[in-house]
Design an enzyme around this catalytic site. Structure first.
Site, PDB file in Angstrom:
ATOM      1  N   GLU A  33       0.837  -1.177  -0.002  1.00 47.95           N
ATOM      2  CA  GLU A  33       0.012  -0.141  -0.177  1.00 47.95           C
ATOM      3  C   GLU A  33       0.940   1.313   0.041  1.00 47.95           C
ATOM      4  O   GLU A  33       1.840   1.265   0.570  1.00 47.95           O
ATOM      5  CB  GLU A  33      -1.047   0.001   1.098  1.00 47.95           C
ATOM      6  CG  GLU A  33      -1.794   1.277   1.495  1.00 47.95           C
ATOM      7  CD  GLU A  33      -2.714   1.217   2.540  1.00 47.95           C
ATOM      8  OE1 GLU A  33      -2.683   0.260   3.095  1.00 47.95           O
ATOM      9  OE2 GLU A  33      -3.474   2.271   2.420  1.00 47.95           O
ATOM     10  N   ASN A  76      -6.661   1.545   2.545  1.00 48.23           N
ATOM     11  CA  ASN A  76      -7.621   2.989   2.892  1.00 48.23           C
ATOM     12  C   ASN A  76      -7.069   4.007   1.628  1.00 48.23           C
ATOM     13  O   ASN A  76      -7.727   4.904   1.129  1.00 48.23           O
ATOM     14  CB  ASN A  76      -7.492   3.434   4.063  1.00 48.23           C
ATOM     15  CG  ASN A  76      -7.968   2.418   5.098  1.00 48.23           C
ATOM     16  OD1 ASN A  76      -8.706   1.583   5.015  1.00 48.23           O
ATOM     17  ND2 ASN A  76      -7.592   2.720   6.101  1.00 48.23           N
ATOM     18  N   ASN A 118     -12.239  -0.859  -1.217  1.00 50.84           N
ATOM     19  CA  ASN A 118     -11.551  -1.261  -0.116  1.00 50.84           C
ATOM     20  C   ASN A 118     -12.345  -1.007   1.143  1.00 50.84           C
ATOM     21  O   ASN A 118     -12.710   0.421   1.384  1.00 50.84           O
ATOM     22  CB  ASN A 118     -10.193  -0.599   0.029  1.00 50.84           C
ATOM     23  CG  ASN A 118      -9.398  -1.194   1.526  1.00 50.84           C
ATOM     24  OD1 ASN A 118      -9.091  -2.294   1.730  1.00 50.84           O
ATOM     25  ND2 ASN A 118      -9.389  -0.097   2.555  1.00 50.84           N
ATOM     26  N   GLU A 119     -12.625  -2.030   2.002  1.00 50.64           N
ATOM     27  CA  GLU A 119     -13.410  -1.712   3.326  1.00 50.64           C
ATOM     28  C   GLU A 119     -14.240  -0.544   3.380  1.00 50.64           C
ATOM     29  O   GLU A 119     -14.608   0.305   4.030  1.00 50.64           O
ATOM     30  CB  GLU A 119     -12.264  -1.362   4.320  1.00 50.64           C
ATOM     31  CG  GLU A 119     -11.259  -2.536   4.891  1.00 50.64           C
ATOM     32  CD  GLU A 119     -10.545  -2.172   5.958  1.00 50.64           C
ATOM     33  OE1 GLU A 119     -10.363  -1.110   6.400  1.00 50.64           O
ATOM     34  OE2 GLU A 119      -9.726  -3.244   6.356  1.00 50.64           O
ATOM     35  N   TYR A 164      -7.203  -8.349  11.611  1.00 50.52           N
ATOM     36  CA  TYR A 164      -5.798  -8.288  12.249  1.00 50.52           C
ATOM     37  C   TYR A 164      -5.947  -8.609  13.802  1.00 50.52           C
ATOM     38  O   TYR A 164      -6.962  -8.564  14.511  1.00 50.52           O
ATOM     39  CB  TYR A 164      -5.429  -6.672  12.477  1.00 50.52           C
ATOM     40  CG  TYR A 164      -5.262  -6.168  10.903  1.00 50.52           C
ATOM     41  CD1 TYR A 164      -3.807  -6.283  10.397  1.00 50.52           C
ATOM     42  CD2 TYR A 164      -6.058  -5.726  10.094  1.00 50.52           C
ATOM     43  CE1 TYR A 164      -3.730  -5.963   9.105  1.00 50.52           C
ATOM     44  CE2 TYR A 164      -5.739  -5.094   8.740  1.00 50.52           C
ATOM     45  CZ  TYR A 164      -4.528  -5.396   8.393  1.00 50.52           C
ATOM     46  OH  TYR A 164      -4.148  -4.847   7.082  1.00 50.52           O
ATOM     47  N   GLU A 189      -6.479  -9.157   3.459  1.00 54.13           N
ATOM     48  CA  GLU A 189      -5.599  -8.261   4.711  1.00 54.13           C
ATOM     49  C   GLU A 189      -5.653  -9.062   5.870  1.00 54.13           C
ATOM     50  O   GLU A 189      -6.868  -9.312   6.606  1.00 54.13           O
ATOM     51  CB  GLU A 189      -6.185  -6.880   5.093  1.00 54.13           C
ATOM     52  CG  GLU A 189      -5.825  -5.822   3.949  1.00 54.13           C
ATOM     53  CD  GLU A 189      -6.097  -4.609   4.333  1.00 54.13           C
ATOM     54  OE1 GLU A 189      -5.878  -4.070   5.414  1.00 54.13           O
ATOM     55  OE2 GLU A 189      -6.680  -3.657   3.494  1.00 54.13           O
TER      56      GLU A 189
HETATM   57  O1  AHR Z   1      -3.010  -2.286   6.155  1.00 53.34           O
HETATM   58  C1  AHR Z   1      -3.294  -0.988   6.734  1.00 53.34           C
HETATM   59  C2  AHR Z   1      -4.841  -0.716   6.802  1.00 53.34           C
HETATM   60  O2  AHR Z   1      -5.521  -1.434   7.490  1.00 53.34           O
HETATM   61  C3  AHR Z   1      -5.425  -0.542   5.369  1.00 53.34           C
HETATM   62  O3  AHR Z   1      -5.172   0.173   4.468  1.00 53.34           O
HETATM   63  C4  AHR Z   1      -6.617  -0.825   5.587  1.00 53.34           C
HETATM   64  O4  AHR Z   1      -7.486  -1.453   4.445  1.00 53.34           O
HETATM   65  C5  AHR Z   1      -7.071  -1.597   6.940  1.00 53.34           C
HETATM   66  O5  AHR Z   1      -7.804  -1.001   7.738  1.00 53.34           O
END
Ligand code: AHR
Length: 504
Positions: free
Chosen positions: A27, A72, A172-173, A244, A292
């Site tokens: 990114e 993001n 994305n998201e 995560y 991710e």
């Molecule tokens: O990987 C960091 C960020 O985490 C990414 O930009 C986003 O998609 C997620 O929230």
């Protein structure tokens, strides 16, 4: 400690391992691109400014696919800014991270890097501040040989042959309130369907990934997936998952058992996708892209709104990973392999510096973090068919998931090479004997026992000590009559590579 017991059988086939499971993510954030993979003037940079030391580590990591350019970041990105003569590219405020984007690195530089790294690109389009037309034009720029305005622009930019990008993320998201241009499930489902439709008119052979929830704790989780798929089912091939795991957000045992959470998340998304399939009476099954995932000390992160606008490439979320973090990463890969029948794309986030297996210093060295090792060994050894394993193990108590088995494992069988590889973790704080029952494979032998563990579960690698934590080769246990016992030290990850004699 009571032993754990594991058995498996060549008949317990789940699915072939898709190499796309071993993907990563680049990114435009912090130092992932700038001074990560790209640093003109660095002693190891090639003529294009790509760091060859990072390219070599990327290949060693075994990365198969790389998602780009965000994250993001993509939701405010104009892909045209990163094309054409570098001296004419605009410097822009990046809305996601409130940093300055020089655009010195863009689409064609990324594709050059991807070719040199030997990875497949996974390209994301901006559905935050842009829409259907720009997404279709980007596919045209990348995949049409020539004779149209966008394809001819690419040729003018010095790229005669189309990039022929297969895999595309529709934003994305888009459920996240932090996302530039976030949408409701209905708004996003319609937009994803319309954008996907237009993109496929440009190139009917591309594969499309719709955004699932940003994580399983989102208040709209599952309802978001159901609504989006009801609106876009026929246009998309994959639904994305992001997750995560923060070592400082839960108790240590829960963190070590993070794969229990991932197992449940994947199962819930499969159930939701199949509910929509039944409701719409479709034959096609939606595949999953965990595009991710990683350990991230997210509670230490300062939100962009709370920081002043920073210059280019600041040091953002450069987490230093411990041995425990690496064991968790190894266990998350076990969970991913276990779901290989539906989960066929995975992208560890991210590749360099940003919560990454590879770290660099500007003008200085690149090194492997602890989490590099289970990823690299799993990517190298997990070839063939995933097999279900039957495991009984002592339980450990966790604050988040109750009592969970202390040992987790998966097996991968390569019939052609005559190999069976067992990947296992001990998530507890005491050593556990693991009794293997592999009688179904005939007279196999353990060729190699690799482990990642340490007396100090908090040990890390650093620029000063880049090889403080490395995998160790242990004495291979002897298999007698198809049975063997292996001692798994506390907080440890293992790969046991067994060779199977050819049938006579
Ligand atoms: O990987 C960091 C960020 O985490 C990414 O930009 C986003 O998609 C997620 O929230």
């Amino acid at each position: 400690m009571e032993p754990a017991r594991l058995t498996t059988d060549p008949a317990f086939a789940v699915a072939l391992v898709d190499r796309r499971l071993f993907g990563s993510f680049v990114e435009h954030m912090g130092r992932c691109v700038y001074t990560g993979i790209f640093e003109p003037g660095h002693p190891a940079a090639d003529a294009a400014g790509l760091r060859t030391d990072v390219l070599a580590l990327t290949r060693e990591l075994g990365v198969s696919l790389v998602r780009y350019p965000g994250g993001n970041f993509v939701s405010g990105y104009r892909w045209e800014d990163g094309t054409g003569p570098v001296g004419e590219r605009p410097r822009r405020l990046d809305l996601a991270w409130r940093t300055v984007e020089s655009n010195a690195f863009g689409l064609n530089e990324f594709m050059d890097w991807a070719g040199k790294a030997g990875v497949e690109p996974m390209m994301a389009v901006n559905l935050g501040t842009r829409g259907v037309a720009e997404a279709a034009e980007l596919v045209e720029y990348c995949n049409v040989p020539g004779g149209t305005i966008a394809a001819d622009l690419r040729r003018k930019h010095g790229v005669a042959r189309p990039h022929d990008i297969r895999l595309w993320c529709l934003g994305n998201e888009m459920d996240g309130p932090w996302q530039t241009g976030s949408l409701t499930a209905y708004e996003y489902g319609r937009l994803a369907s319309r954008a996907g439709h237009a993109m496929r008119k440009v190139d009917p052979t591309i594969e499309l990934v719709a955004c699932g929830s940003s994580n399983s704790a989102m208040p709209t989780f599952a309802a978001w997936e159901a609504t989006v798929l009801e609106l876009a089912y026929d246009q998309v091939d994959y639904l994305s998952l992001h997750q995560y795991f923060d070592p400082e957000k839960v108790d240590p045992a829960s963190f070590r058992a993070s794969a229990v959470d991932l197992d449940g998340f994947i199962d819930d998304v499969i159930a939701t996708a199949d509910h929509v399939r039944a409701k719409l009476r479709r034959g096609k099954r939606i595949k999953l892209a965990l595009d991710e995932w990683n350990v991230w000390y997210q509670s230490r992160f300062t939100e962009p709104e709370d920081r002043p606008i920073a210059e280019e490439a600041p040091r953002l979320i450069e987490d230093d990973y411990t041995v425990t973090d690496a064991v968790v990463v190894g266990n998350l890969l076990i969970s991913m392999l276990r779901h290989a029948d539906r989960l066929t794309v995975g992208c560890q986030a991210q590749l360099a510096n940003i919560i990454a297996p590879i770290r660099t210093e500007p003008g200085g060295p690149a090194w492997r973090q602890t989490i590099f090792h289970p990823f690299a060994l799993t990517a190298a050894l997990a070839r063939g068919t995933v097999l279900r394993t039957a495991i009984t193990a002592p339980l450990m108590s966790t604050g988040s998931y109750g009592d969970v088995p202390v040992v987790d494992a998966v097996a991968v069988h390569d019939e052609h090479r005559g190999e069976l590889v067992l990947f296992a973790v001990n998530r507890g704080e005491q050593a556990v004997p693991l009794e293997l029952d592999l009688r179904a494979f005939g007279g196999l032998a353990v060729a190699e026992h690799l482990t990642l563990t340490d007396q100090d579960p908090h040990a890390r690698n650093s620029v000063a000590h880049p090889a403080r934590v490395t995998p160790q080769r242990l004495a291979a246990p002897v298999i007698d009559g198809g049975r063997a016992t292996v001692l798994l030290p506390p907080v440890s990850w293992h790969a046991l590579r067994c060779t199977i004699p050819a049938a006579i």
